[in-house]
Design a protein around this motif. Structure first.
Motif, PDB file in Angstrom:
ATOM      1  N   MET A 131      11.331  -0.088  -6.784  1.00  0.00           N
ATOM      2  CA  MET A 131      10.565  -0.996  -5.929  1.00  0.00           C
ATOM      3  C   MET A 131       9.163  -1.235  -6.504  1.00  0.00           C
ATOM      4  N   ILE A 132       8.513  -0.168  -6.967  1.00  0.00           N
ATOM      5  CA  ILE A 132       7.166  -0.301  -7.541  1.00  0.00           C
ATOM      6  C   ILE A 132       7.215  -1.013  -8.885  1.00  0.00           C
ATOM      7  N   VAL A 133       8.189  -0.654  -9.716  1.00  0.00           N
ATOM      8  CA  VAL A 133       8.305  -1.278 -11.035  1.00  0.00           C
ATOM      9  C   VAL A 133       8.559  -2.774 -10.899  1.00  0.00           C
ATOM     10  N   ARG A 134       9.457  -3.153 -10.005  1.00  0.00           N
ATOM     11  CA  ARG A 134       9.749  -4.575  -9.790  1.00  0.00           C
ATOM     12  C   ARG A 134       8.531  -5.304  -9.207  1.00  0.00           C
ATOM     13  N   ALA A 135       7.790  -4.618  -8.348  1.00  0.00           N
ATOM     14  CA  ALA A 135       6.601  -5.238  -7.755  1.00  0.00           C
ATOM     15  C   ALA A 135       5.587  -5.593  -8.832  1.00  0.00           C
TER      16      ALA A 135
ATOM     17  N   VAL B 108       0.872  -1.174   0.000  1.00  0.00           N
ATOM     18  CA  VAL B 108       0.000   0.000   0.000  1.00  0.00           C
ATOM     19  C   VAL B 108       0.907   1.222   0.000  1.00  0.00           C
ATOM     20  N   SER B 109       0.749   2.067  -1.003  1.00  0.00           N
ATOM     21  CA  SER B 109       1.634   3.211  -1.183  1.00  0.00           C
ATOM     22  C   SER B 109       0.877   4.519  -1.026  1.00  0.00           C
ATOM     23  N   GLY B 110       1.485   5.470  -0.349  1.00  0.00           N
ATOM     24  CA  GLY B 110       0.902   6.799  -0.250  1.00  0.00           C
ATOM     25  C   GLY B 110       1.071   7.535  -1.566  1.00  0.00           C
ATOM     26  N   THR B 111       0.037   8.243  -1.991  1.00  0.00           N
ATOM     27  CA  THR B 111       0.128   8.997  -3.241  1.00  0.00           C
ATOM     28  C   THR B 111      -0.265  10.447  -3.030  1.00  0.00           C
ATOM     29  N   ARG B 112       0.575  11.331  -3.540  1.00  0.00           N
ATOM     30  CA  ARG B 112       0.293  12.770  -3.485  1.00  0.00           C
ATOM     31  C   ARG B 112      -0.468  13.230  -4.714  1.00  0.00           C
TER      32      ARG B 112
ATOM     33  N   SER C 258       0.421   5.872  -9.229  1.00  0.00           N
ATOM     34  CA  SER C 258       0.435   7.298  -9.547  1.00  0.00           C
ATOM     35  C   SER C 258       1.584   8.075  -8.913  1.00  0.00           C
ATOM     36  N   ASP C 259       2.208   7.548  -7.855  1.00  0.00           N
ATOM     37  CA  ASP C 259       3.270   8.271  -7.153  1.00  0.00           C
ATOM     38  C   ASP C 259       4.428   7.310  -6.929  1.00  0.00           C
ATOM     39  N   LEU C 260       5.482   7.468  -7.721  1.00  0.00           N
ATOM     40  CA  LEU C 260       6.597   6.519  -7.675  1.00  0.00           C
ATOM     41  C   LEU C 260       7.784   7.006  -6.869  1.00  0.00           C
TER      42      LEU C 260
ATOM     43  N   SER D  19       9.310  16.921  -8.961  1.00  0.00           N
ATOM     44  CA  SER D  19       8.558  15.733  -8.549  1.00  0.00           C
ATOM     45  C   SER D  19       7.534  15.336  -9.600  1.00  0.00           C
ATOM     46  N   ARG D  20       6.773  16.313 -10.084  1.00  0.00           N
ATOM     47  CA  ARG D  20       5.763  16.037 -11.110  1.00  0.00           C
ATOM     48  C   ARG D  20       6.424  15.522 -12.387  1.00  0.00           C
TER      49      ARG D  20
END
Length: 205
Positions: free
Chosen positions: A158-162, A88-92, A126-128, A110-111
């Motif tokens: 980490m997200i891409v590999r997941a 579960v990832s926090g997204t801004r 949405s937020d990497l 960041s954007r």
């Protein structure tokens, strides 16, 4: 709340008083709840901290966050239970998430980083570049074995590999408030490193 927990503080020997504060908290809550570990290494990075933290984590889930008070605890466990997610990832950048206290330059960086990554890697999140996440412990261990990046690009990998390994990812909108004390370590070298890491992932995933 009656929840069994532990807080593991990984410090790189910084002179900002982190160790002293952690010791004070350990005296209040007990050394079984507040675990302090110091890393003395010129290669200290987010990935290094994750590895050292996992060695001392005893729970089934690990929540990773910065200790500069930029991140606030959200509905991570509720979200995890709703969808039985691996991460579960926090997204801004979704729902009512947002960023407060950044200047225009930092927002554009960041954007821009997230936009380029979305176009090249299609990660499905949405937020990497954020670091406030919940992982199943065994999932985090597996990802750490696969990830090779250092610095800011590490969070993205980490997200891409997941996604590559078929793990499920849920997102929780968060309001990111810039740190009250201290300064960000983000600089020109980190931006160059991020772009190199992005191109490496594009070529290898």
């Amino acid at each position: 709340s009656g929840t069994d927990f532990e807080i593991i503080v990984i410090d790189d020997g910084s002179p900002d008083g982190t160790q002293e504060v952690a010791q004070q908290l350990a005296e209040i809550y007990g050394s079984d709840k507040i675990v302090m570990r110091v890393i003395i290494s010129v290669l200290f990075s987010s990935g290094t901290a994750y590895i050292h933290g996992m060695k001392h984590a005893t729970g089934n889930f690990i929540v990773i966050m910065d200790a500069d008070l930029s991140h606030h605890v959200s509905l991570y466990f509720i979200k995890q239970r709703e969808g039985n997610f691996d991460i579960v990832s926090g997204t801004r950048y979704k729902g009512n998430g947002g960023v407060y206290g950044w200047d225009l330059k930092r927002k554009l960086i960041s954007r821009g980083a997230n936009f380029i990554t979305q176009v090249l890697l299609r990660p499905g999140a949405s937020d990497l570049t954020g670091s406030f996440r919940l992982y199943r412990k065994e999932v985090l261990q597996k990802l750490m074995e696969k990830c090779v990046s250092k610095g800011y690009v590490f969070q993205m990998e980490m997200i891409v590999r997941a996604r590559q390994l078929g793990y499920t990812i849920g997102e929780v909108p968060i309001s990111f408030v810039d740190r009250v004390y201290g300064e960000s370590k983000l600089g020109g070298n980190e931006i160059v490193s991020f772009l190199k890491g992005l191109l490496t992932l594009f070529a290898t995933t």
